[in-house]
Scaffold this active site. Structure first.
Site, short mmCIF file in Angstrom:
data_model
loop_
_atom_site.label_atom_id
_atom_site.label_comp_id
_atom_site.label_asym_id
_atom_site.label_seq_id
_atom_site.Cartn_x
_atom_site.Cartn_y
_atom_site.Cartn_z
N TYR A 123 -7.35 -22.21 -41.22
CA TYR A 123 -8.40 -21.30 -41.70
C TYR A 123 -7.78 -19.95 -42.05
O TYR A 123 -8.02 -19.40 -43.14
CB TYR A 123 -9.48 -21.15 -40.63
CG TYR A 123 -10.59 -20.21 -41.05
CD1 TYR A 123 -11.60 -20.65 -41.89
CD2 TYR A 123 -10.64 -18.90 -40.58
CE1 TYR A 123 -12.62 -19.80 -42.29
CE2 TYR A 123 -11.66 -18.05 -40.97
CZ TYR A 123 -12.64 -18.50 -41.82
OH TYR A 123 -13.65 -17.65 -42.21
N ALA A 125 -4.70 -19.23 -42.80
CA ALA A 125 -3.82 -19.37 -43.97
C ALA A 125 -4.63 -19.41 -45.27
O ALA A 125 -4.24 -18.80 -46.27
CB ALA A 125 -2.96 -20.62 -43.83
N LYS A 127 -7.52 -18.07 -45.85
CA LYS A 127 -8.06 -16.73 -46.11
C LYS A 127 -6.96 -15.74 -46.48
O LYS A 127 -7.15 -14.86 -47.32
CB LYS A 127 -8.87 -16.25 -44.91
CG LYS A 127 -10.13 -17.08 -44.66
CD LYS A 127 -11.04 -17.10 -45.87
CE LYS A 127 -12.38 -17.76 -45.59
NZ LYS A 127 -13.32 -17.63 -46.72
#
Length: 195
Positions: A123, A125, A127
Protein backbone atom coordinates in the site's frame (compact mmCIF):
# COMPACT_ATOMS: atom_id res chain seq x y z
CA UNK A 1 -19.51 15.69 -12.25
CA UNK A 2 -18.73 12.22 -13.53
CA UNK A 3 -18.45 9.77 -10.62
CA UNK A 4 -16.69 6.46 -11.20
CA UNK A 5 -16.62 3.31 -9.06
CA UNK A 6 -17.39 -0.40 -9.15
CA UNK A 7 -20.64 -0.23 -7.13
CA UNK A 8 -23.73 0.70 -9.15
CA UNK A 9 -26.15 1.23 -6.25
CA UNK A 10 -23.98 3.72 -4.36
CA UNK A 11 -23.15 5.56 -7.59
CA UNK A 12 -26.86 5.94 -8.37
CA UNK A 13 -27.40 7.47 -4.92
CA UNK A 14 -24.44 9.79 -5.40
CA UNK A 15 -25.63 10.85 -8.85
CA UNK A 16 -29.07 11.72 -7.45
CA UNK A 17 -27.42 13.94 -4.82
CA UNK A 18 -25.07 15.54 -7.36
CA UNK A 19 -27.88 16.32 -9.77
CA UNK A 20 -29.50 18.62 -7.20
CA UNK A 21 -26.62 21.08 -7.69
CA UNK A 22 -25.25 19.85 -11.03
CA UNK A 23 -28.15 18.52 -13.15
CA UNK A 24 -25.97 16.99 -15.88
CA UNK A 25 -23.90 14.87 -13.48
CA UNK A 26 -23.60 11.19 -14.31
CA UNK A 27 -21.77 8.05 -13.25
CA UNK A 28 -19.80 5.22 -14.82
CA UNK A 29 -19.53 1.74 -13.35
CA UNK A 30 -16.29 -0.11 -13.90
CA UNK A 31 -12.87 -1.07 -12.65
CA UNK A 32 -10.22 1.65 -12.96
CA UNK A 33 -7.59 -1.10 -12.60
CA UNK A 34 -8.32 -1.82 -16.26
CA UNK A 35 -6.38 0.60 -18.45
CA UNK A 36 -8.93 0.68 -21.28
CA UNK A 37 -11.77 1.54 -18.90
CA UNK A 38 -9.72 4.23 -17.12
CA UNK A 39 -8.90 5.94 -20.42
CA UNK A 40 -12.45 5.55 -21.71
CA UNK A 41 -13.95 7.26 -18.65
CA UNK A 42 -11.95 10.41 -19.41
CA UNK A 43 -12.61 10.22 -23.14
CA UNK A 44 -16.35 9.78 -22.54
CA UNK A 45 -16.43 12.76 -20.16
CA UNK A 46 -14.69 14.97 -22.73
CA UNK A 47 -17.02 13.71 -25.47
CA UNK A 48 -20.10 14.38 -23.36
CA UNK A 49 -19.12 17.74 -21.85
CA UNK A 50 -16.58 19.06 -24.32
CA UNK A 51 -13.78 19.38 -21.75
CA UNK A 52 -12.44 18.15 -18.44
CA UNK A 53 -11.67 20.80 -15.84
CA UNK A 54 -10.78 18.76 -12.76
CA UNK A 55 -9.65 15.16 -12.42
CA UNK A 56 -9.65 13.71 -8.90
CA UNK A 57 -7.89 10.34 -8.70
CA UNK A 58 -9.15 8.73 -5.52
CA UNK A 59 -9.42 5.04 -6.43
CA UNK A 60 -7.74 2.87 -3.86
CA UNK A 61 -7.68 -0.46 -2.09
CA UNK A 62 -5.97 -1.37 1.17
CA UNK A 63 -3.39 -4.10 1.46
CA UNK A 64 -2.70 -4.69 5.12
CA UNK A 65 -0.64 -7.87 5.05
CA UNK A 66 2.79 -8.90 6.25
CA UNK A 67 5.33 -9.08 3.43
CA UNK A 68 5.86 -12.81 4.15
CA UNK A 69 2.25 -13.44 3.13
CA UNK A 70 2.03 -11.32 -0.04
CA UNK A 71 1.78 -12.65 -3.57
CA UNK A 72 2.88 -11.13 -6.84
CA UNK A 73 -0.73 -11.02 -8.02
CA UNK A 74 -1.70 -8.97 -4.96
CA UNK A 75 1.16 -6.57 -5.65
CA UNK A 76 0.07 -6.10 -9.24
CA UNK A 77 -3.59 -5.50 -8.25
CA UNK A 78 -2.68 -2.90 -5.63
CA UNK A 79 -0.38 -1.05 -8.04
CA UNK A 80 -2.99 -1.12 -10.83
CA UNK A 81 -5.70 0.38 -8.64
CA UNK A 82 -3.76 2.68 -6.32
CA UNK A 83 -1.18 3.98 -8.79
CA UNK A 84 -1.62 3.01 -12.43
CA UNK A 85 -5.30 4.00 -12.57
CA UNK A 86 -4.21 7.57 -11.75
CA UNK A 87 -1.49 7.43 -14.41
CA UNK A 88 -3.94 6.21 -17.05
CA UNK A 89 -6.63 8.81 -16.30
CA UNK A 90 -4.03 11.58 -16.04
CA UNK A 91 -2.44 10.71 -19.38
CA UNK A 92 -5.91 10.68 -20.97
CA UNK A 93 -6.85 14.03 -19.36
CA UNK A 94 -3.73 16.02 -20.23
CA UNK A 95 -4.39 16.49 -24.00
CA UNK A 96 -7.95 17.84 -23.57
CA UNK A 97 -6.82 20.00 -20.64
CA UNK A 98 -4.05 21.46 -22.81
CA UNK A 99 -6.55 22.09 -25.61
CA UNK A 100 -8.90 23.86 -23.16
CA UNK A 101 -6.12 26.04 -21.75
CA UNK A 102 -5.67 24.30 -18.41
CA UNK A 103 -7.14 22.17 -15.68
CA UNK A 104 -6.45 20.55 -12.32
CA UNK A 105 -5.33 17.02 -11.48
CA UNK A 106 -5.67 15.99 -7.82
CA UNK A 107 -4.13 12.69 -6.72
CA UNK A 108 -5.37 11.45 -3.35
CA UNK A 109 -2.47 9.57 -1.83
CA UNK A 110 -1.76 8.72 1.81
CA UNK A 111 0.53 9.62 4.66
CA UNK A 112 1.68 6.01 4.27
CA UNK A 113 3.59 7.25 1.20
CA UNK A 114 5.81 9.20 3.60
CA UNK A 115 5.96 6.78 6.57
CA UNK A 116 5.27 3.15 5.70
CA UNK A 117 3.23 1.49 8.47
CA UNK A 118 3.90 -2.11 9.51
CA UNK A 119 2.27 -4.70 7.23
CA UNK A 120 1.53 -2.08 4.57
CA UNK A 121 4.59 -2.27 2.30
CA UNK A 122 2.53 -2.68 -0.88
CA UNK A 123 0.00 0.00 0.00
CA UNK A 124 2.75 2.45 0.97
CA UNK A 125 4.71 1.69 -2.21
CA UNK A 126 1.64 2.29 -4.40
CA UNK A 127 1.02 5.64 -2.75
CA UNK A 128 4.70 6.63 -2.85
CA UNK A 129 4.66 5.91 -6.59
CA UNK A 130 1.64 8.19 -6.95
CA UNK A 131 3.44 10.95 -5.06
CA UNK A 132 6.58 10.65 -7.20
CA UNK A 133 4.47 10.68 -10.38
CA UNK A 134 2.64 13.81 -9.22
CA UNK A 135 5.90 15.54 -8.29
CA UNK A 136 7.14 14.74 -11.79
CA UNK A 137 3.99 16.34 -13.20
CA UNK A 138 4.89 19.58 -11.41
CA UNK A 139 8.03 19.82 -13.53
CA UNK A 140 6.65 18.49 -16.79
CA UNK A 141 3.47 20.60 -16.70
CA UNK A 142 5.17 23.85 -15.65
CA UNK A 143 3.80 26.69 -17.78
CA UNK A 144 0.92 24.59 -19.18
CA UNK A 145 -1.81 25.98 -16.88
CA UNK A 146 -2.46 22.41 -15.71
CA UNK A 147 -2.10 22.27 -11.95
CA UNK A 148 -1.24 18.93 -10.31
CA UNK A 149 -1.64 18.34 -6.57
CA UNK A 150 -1.25 15.62 -3.95
CA UNK A 151 -3.47 15.12 -0.91
CA UNK A 152 -1.88 12.88 1.77
CA UNK A 153 -4.58 11.93 4.30
CA UNK A 154 -3.80 10.09 7.50
CA UNK A 155 -6.21 7.57 9.06
CA UNK A 156 -9.65 8.40 7.67
CA UNK A 157 -12.79 6.74 9.00
CA UNK A 158 -13.98 4.90 5.88
CA UNK A 159 -14.80 1.33 4.91
CA UNK A 160 -11.12 0.75 4.12
CA UNK A 161 -10.65 -0.38 7.76
CA UNK A 162 -13.11 -3.25 7.30
CA UNK A 163 -11.20 -4.60 4.28
CA UNK A 164 -8.02 -5.78 5.95
CA UNK A 165 -6.35 -9.09 5.27
CA UNK A 166 -4.64 -9.18 8.68
CA UNK A 167 -5.33 -7.28 11.93
CA UNK A 168 -4.34 -3.63 11.87
CA UNK A 169 -1.65 -2.41 14.20
CA UNK A 170 -3.13 1.10 14.25
CA UNK A 171 -5.40 1.78 17.21
CA UNK A 172 -5.47 5.58 17.13
CA UNK A 173 -8.09 8.09 16.15
CA UNK A 174 -9.67 7.98 12.72
CA UNK A 175 -10.68 11.28 11.15
CA UNK A 176 -13.87 12.13 9.23
CA UNK A 177 -13.80 11.97 5.41
CA UNK A 178 -14.79 15.64 5.28
CA UNK A 179 -11.21 16.67 5.96
CA UNK A 180 -10.14 14.97 2.72
CA UNK A 181 -12.86 16.80 0.80
CA UNK A 182 -11.71 20.09 2.34
CA UNK A 183 -8.10 19.33 1.38
CA UNK A 184 -9.10 18.52 -2.22
CA UNK A 185 -11.00 21.79 -2.47
CA UNK A 186 -8.06 23.70 -0.98
CA UNK A 187 -5.49 22.38 -3.45
CA UNK A 188 -7.88 23.23 -6.29
CA UNK A 189 -8.94 26.69 -5.11
CA UNK A 190 -5.58 27.86 -3.72
CA UNK A 191 -3.42 26.04 -6.29
CA UNK A 192 -1.46 24.31 -3.57
CA UNK A 193 0.78 21.48 -4.66
CA UNK A 194 0.51 19.28 -1.57
CA UNK A 195 -1.52 19.12 1.60
Amino acid sequence: VVAVARGEERLQQLEAELRQASPESCHRVGDLAEQAFARRVVEDAVSRYGRIDILVNNAGVPKHKHVYHLSGDEAERVMRINFLSAVWTTLAAIPPMLAAGGGVIVNVSSFAAKVAPPREALYAASKAAMNAFTEGLWNDLAGSEIHAAIVNPGPIDTEIWSKQDEPAGYRGRKYPPDIVVDAILEVIEKRRHEI
